[in-house]
Design a protein around this motif. Structure first.
Motif, short mmCIF file in Angstrom:
data_model
loop_
_atom_site.label_atom_id
_atom_site.label_comp_id
_atom_site.label_asym_id
_atom_site.label_seq_id
_atom_site.Cartn_x
_atom_site.Cartn_y
_atom_site.Cartn_z
N HIS A 148 1.60 -7.96 8.42
CA HIS A 148 2.34 -7.10 7.49
C HIS A 148 1.46 -5.94 7.04
O HIS A 148 0.27 -6.11 6.79
CB HIS A 148 2.81 -7.90 6.28
CG HIS A 148 3.84 -8.93 6.61
ND1 HIS A 148 5.18 -8.65 6.67
CD2 HIS A 148 3.71 -10.26 6.92
CE1 HIS A 148 5.85 -9.75 6.99
NE2 HIS A 148 4.98 -10.74 7.14
N GLN A 236 8.07 -4.42 -2.83
CA GLN A 236 7.42 -5.11 -1.71
C GLN A 236 6.67 -6.36 -2.16
O GLN A 236 6.51 -7.31 -1.40
CB GLN A 236 6.45 -4.16 -1.01
CG GLN A 236 7.13 -2.96 -0.40
CD GLN A 236 6.14 -1.93 0.11
OE1 GLN A 236 5.21 -2.26 0.84
NE2 GLN A 236 6.32 -0.68 -0.29
N ARG A 249 5.08 -11.77 -1.70
CA ARG A 249 5.70 -10.69 -0.93
C ARG A 249 7.22 -10.81 -0.98
O ARG A 249 7.78 -11.90 -0.81
CB ARG A 249 5.22 -10.74 0.52
CG ARG A 249 5.83 -9.66 1.41
CD ARG A 249 5.24 -9.68 2.80
NE ARG A 249 3.84 -9.30 2.78
CZ ARG A 249 3.41 -8.04 2.78
NH1 ARG A 249 4.30 -7.05 2.81
NH2 ARG A 249 2.13 -7.77 2.77
N ARG A 252 11.52 -8.92 3.40
CA ARG A 252 11.84 -7.55 3.78
C ARG A 252 13.33 -7.24 3.77
O ARG A 252 13.76 -6.14 3.39
CB ARG A 252 11.26 -7.29 5.19
CG ARG A 252 11.35 -5.87 5.67
CD ARG A 252 10.48 -5.71 6.90
NE ARG A 252 10.53 -4.36 7.42
CZ ARG A 252 11.26 -4.01 8.48
NH1 ARG A 252 11.97 -4.94 9.12
NH2 ARG A 252 11.27 -2.76 8.92
N THR A 329 7.39 -1.08 5.66
CA THR A 329 7.21 -2.54 5.57
C THR A 329 7.35 -3.24 6.91
O THR A 329 7.26 -4.46 6.96
CB THR A 329 8.25 -3.14 4.60
OG1 THR A 329 9.56 -2.88 5.09
CG2 THR A 329 8.09 -2.56 3.21
#
Length: 342
Positions: A148, A236, A249, A252, A329
């Motif tokens: 990532h 994020q 995290r 996404r 991302t």
């Protein structure tokens, strides 16, 4: 396989509705004709077959055929998602479902558009010689660990563009707020607006109106919150105020899916209104007859233009912000090589 399964399910539903004469509205007082439903069923089957074929080694004509089918089916399905924000607002405000078949049609179109987009993206990457999973050129399988990128916020250019776009909300939200507070605007008295909206409003809508906030303005504020998440670093990595999730995290797709699903339909719907209102004002299109609480045709035309600016601005802003977020991302396969100039 998921796209092919969707194609079969979509076709089965459309054929069933067509043969049984089920009414499936696509806008107020208009329903899908039987011929259109059968066309959509055939298109879904072709799209599903094209998705299956895209996973195999194809000749140039075969690749052109797959690209043609996807290129026709995807825009048709995207247009069919236009009503999604309207259904979302009615559900969020507990106002009920106006049409179960209409909602089902929009959801089927949305699922199909998302799946075909992903298949098309994978095909495009494969044709370029890139990894269909991460989009970068590298050796080895495409199912290894992912790396990532570092947390980052959107560029200054993207932030400015989004701010300009969401500025289109101001006239629409301002008029709605004036009405909710009891003021007069566009020839509509606040008392008349409140009386009509109260008659059709649910409990939550009445509760927000009692403090001077129209429920649709509240929905727009939720869209602005999503925009901030797409532009800022806390979209994020969960911030401290999320307590249990702080520091982890953010998945996404958590902000991307609602951004794409609401942004694209809103942008399309708003663009139609932005073009339609001026054409109506100059007489190219028939005048919109005023209906309560509107007392003049010009008032309802102006409100259509304000709504178009708001929907198109917010929707396009979501699309722009989501594009930036997706690029910032996007994880890559751990073995991916730096992209070489082409």
């Amino acid at each position: 396989m998921a796209a092919a399964s969707w194609g079969v399910a979509y076709a089965a539903v459309e054929v069933t509705w067509a043969l049984t004469g089920t009414t499936v509205p696509w806008k107020a007082h208009s329903a899908y004709p039987q011929g259109v439903q059968l066309f959509l069923a055939a298109l879904a089957l072709l799209a599903g077959a094209a998705c299956l074929a895209s996973t195999r080694s194809l000749s140039r004509p075969g690749r052109a055929g797959v690209a043609t089918v996807l290129g026709v089916a995807l825009p048709v399905l995207v247009v069919g998602t236009v009503g999604l924000p309207v259904h979302f607002v009615t559900l969020a405000t507990l106002s009920g479902v106006e049409s179960a078949t209409g909602l089902a049609q929009v959801l089927l179109n949305t699922a199909g558009a998302a799946l075909l987009f992903l298949v098309g993206l994978s095909c495009h990457r494969r044709l370029r010689g890139d990894c269909p999973r991460c989009g970068r050129p590298h050796d080895g399988p495409a199912d290894g660990p992912l790396a990532h990128p570092a947390v980052s916020r959107a560029s200054a250019r993207t932030r400015v563009a989004v701010c300009v776009l969401v500025g289109g909300l101001a006239p629409w939200a301002g008029v709605k707020t004036v009405w909710t507070l009891g003021g007069n605007a566009l020839g509509v008295a606040g008392e008349d607006w409140q009386r009509i909206t109260d008659a059709a409003a649910s409990g939550p809508a009445k509760a927000t109106a009692s403090v001077g906030v129209d429920v649709t303005v509240l929905a727009a504020m939720a869209g602005l919150f999503l925009l901030l998440a797409l532009l800022c670093t806390w979209g994020q990595v969960f911030p401290r105020w999320t307590v249990v999730l702080a520091g982890r995290r953010v998945p996404r797709l958590l902000p991307l899916i609602p951004a794409w699903l609401t942004g694209v339909p809103l942008a399309l719907y708003g663009a139609v209104l932005v073009v339609m209102a001026p054409l109506t004002a100059v007489g190219v299109l028939p005048q919109i007859p005023p209906s309560p609480p509107f007392t003049t045709g010009s008032g309802i035309t102006w409100m259509a233009e304000f709504g178009g600016l708001a929907f198109a601005g917010l929707g396009t802003g979501l699309v722009v912000a989501a594009r930036s977020y997706a690029a910032r991302t996007r994880p890559v396969c751990a073995g991916a090589l730096p992209r070489v100039p082409r």
